[in-house]
Scaffold this active site. Structure first.
Site, PDB file in Angstrom:
ATOM      1  N   HIS A  46       0.834  -1.202   0.000  1.00 42.66           N
ATOM      2  CA  HIS A  46       0.000   0.000   0.000  1.00 42.66           C
ATOM      3  C   HIS A  46       0.869   1.253   0.000  1.00 42.66           C
ATOM      4  CE1 HIS A  46      -3.594   2.484   0.689  1.00 42.66           C
ATOM      5  NE2 HIS A  46      -2.687   3.299   1.215  1.00 42.66           N
ATOM      6  N   HIS A  98      -4.661   4.210  -3.296  1.00 38.19           N
ATOM      7  CA  HIS A  98      -3.639   3.157  -3.366  1.00 38.19           C
ATOM      8  C   HIS A  98      -3.100   3.295  -4.779  1.00 38.19           C
ATOM      9  CE1 HIS A  98      -2.410  -1.292  -2.499  1.00 38.19           C
ATOM     10  NE2 HIS A  98      -1.812  -0.916  -3.626  1.00 38.19           N
ATOM     11  N   HIS A 100      -1.996   3.435  -8.405  1.00 36.22           N
ATOM     12  CA  HIS A 100      -2.324   2.505  -9.494  1.00 36.22           C
ATOM     13  C   HIS A 100      -2.026   3.167 -10.829  1.00 36.22           C
ATOM     14  CE1 HIS A 100      -5.885   4.803  -8.250  1.00 36.22           C
ATOM     15  NE2 HIS A 100      -6.219   4.843  -9.529  1.00 36.22           N
TER      16      HIS A 100
HETATM   17  P1  AMP Z   1      -8.555   6.839  -9.930  1.00 34.98           P
HETATM   18  O1  AMP Z   1      -9.712   7.743 -10.251  1.00 34.98           O
HETATM   19  O2  AMP Z   1      -7.327   7.107 -10.747  1.00 34.98           O
HETATM   20  O3  AMP Z   1      -8.292   6.757  -8.460  1.00 34.98           O
HETATM   21  O4  AMP Z   1      -9.004   5.405 -10.437  1.00 34.98           O
HETATM   22  C1  AMP Z   1      -9.681   4.489  -9.634  1.00 34.98           C
HETATM   23  C2  AMP Z   1     -10.195   3.431 -10.550  1.00 34.98           C
HETATM   24  O5  AMP Z   1     -10.525   2.290  -9.786  1.00 34.98           O
HETATM   25  C3  AMP Z   1     -11.460   3.829 -11.315  1.00 34.98           C
HETATM   26  O6  AMP Z   1     -11.216   3.746 -12.723  1.00 34.98           O
HETATM   27  C4  AMP Z   1     -12.494   2.811 -10.843  1.00 34.98           C
HETATM   28  O7  AMP Z   1     -13.372   2.423 -11.867  1.00 34.98           O
HETATM   29  C5  AMP Z   1     -11.623   1.663 -10.370  1.00 34.98           C
HETATM   30  N1  AMP Z   1     -12.200   0.795  -9.365  1.00 34.98           N
HETATM   31  C6  AMP Z   1     -12.792   1.151  -8.206  1.00 34.98           C
HETATM   32  N2  AMP Z   1     -13.164   0.068  -7.517  1.00 34.98           N
HETATM   33  C7  AMP Z   1     -12.789  -1.008  -8.251  1.00 34.98           C
HETATM   34  C8  AMP Z   1     -12.896  -2.413  -8.080  1.00 34.98           C
HETATM   35  N3  AMP Z   1     -13.480  -2.954  -6.993  1.00 34.98           N
HETATM   36  N4  AMP Z   1     -12.406  -3.213  -9.039  1.00 34.98           N
HETATM   37  C9  AMP Z   1     -11.824  -2.690 -10.130  1.00 34.98           C
HETATM   38  N5  AMP Z   1     -11.685  -1.381 -10.354  1.00 34.98           N
HETATM   39  C10 AMP Z   1     -12.162  -0.552  -9.437  1.00 34.98           C
HETATM   40 ZN    ZN Z   2      -4.147  -0.209  -0.307  1.00 39.27          ZN
END
Ligand code: AMP
Ligand code: ZN
Length: 112
Positions: A46, A98, A100
């Site tokens: 994390h 987190h 990504h």
């Molecule tokens: P960000 O706006 O860059 O923080 O992106 C977060 C991303 O996480 C978004 O595109 C969401 O659609 C995706 N997201 C949120 N929850 C989940 C989940 N449980 N599984 C897969 N993607 C997710």
């Molecule tokens: Zn995390």
């Protein structure tokens, strides 16, 4: 990290569609894809955001950059191309705290 949704995905407490996993990295399909292919690549460790990456993460983030093209090949978007991006903080519209990397492709994207 107790409430972190991506830590829950790492720990398999929440289902996800995993496209790549090793001991330090996991990649899974975004639940709300913005393109035909939309994969999220995350370190299992994390880390809140880009602002929190430090020298001790050098090897891990080098490894993440190296797996990107392998994942792109695996999901069939390497040859035609893709976008890799990270949202940070409020102005970057980061929703999940987190870190990504969005791997997006499968269609011609809007120029940024
Ligand atoms: P960000 O706006 O860059 O923080 O992106 C977060 C991303 O996480 C978004 O595109 C969401 O659609 C995706 N997201 C949120 N929850 C989940 C989940 N449980 N599984 C897969 N993607 C997710
Ligand atoms: Zn995390």
């Amino acid at each position: 990290m107790g409430d972190c949704i991506f830590c829950k995905i790492v720990n398999k407490e929440i289902n996800s569609n995993i496209v790549f996993e090793d001991d330090e990295i996991i990649a899974f399909n975004d639940i709300e894809p913005i393109a035909p292919v939309h994969v999220l690549i995350i370190p299992k460790k994390h880390i809140d955001s880009m602002n929190d990456v430090d020298k001790s993460d050098e090897r891990l983030f080098g490894k993440i950059m190296i797996v990107v093209s392998n994942i792109a090949k695996q999901v069939g978007i390497a040859d035609e191309g893709y976008r890799l991006l990270t949202n940070t903080g409020i102005n970057g519209c980061q929703e999940v705290k987190h870190i990504h990397f969005h791997l997006i492709g499968g269609q011609r994207l809007q120029k940024i």
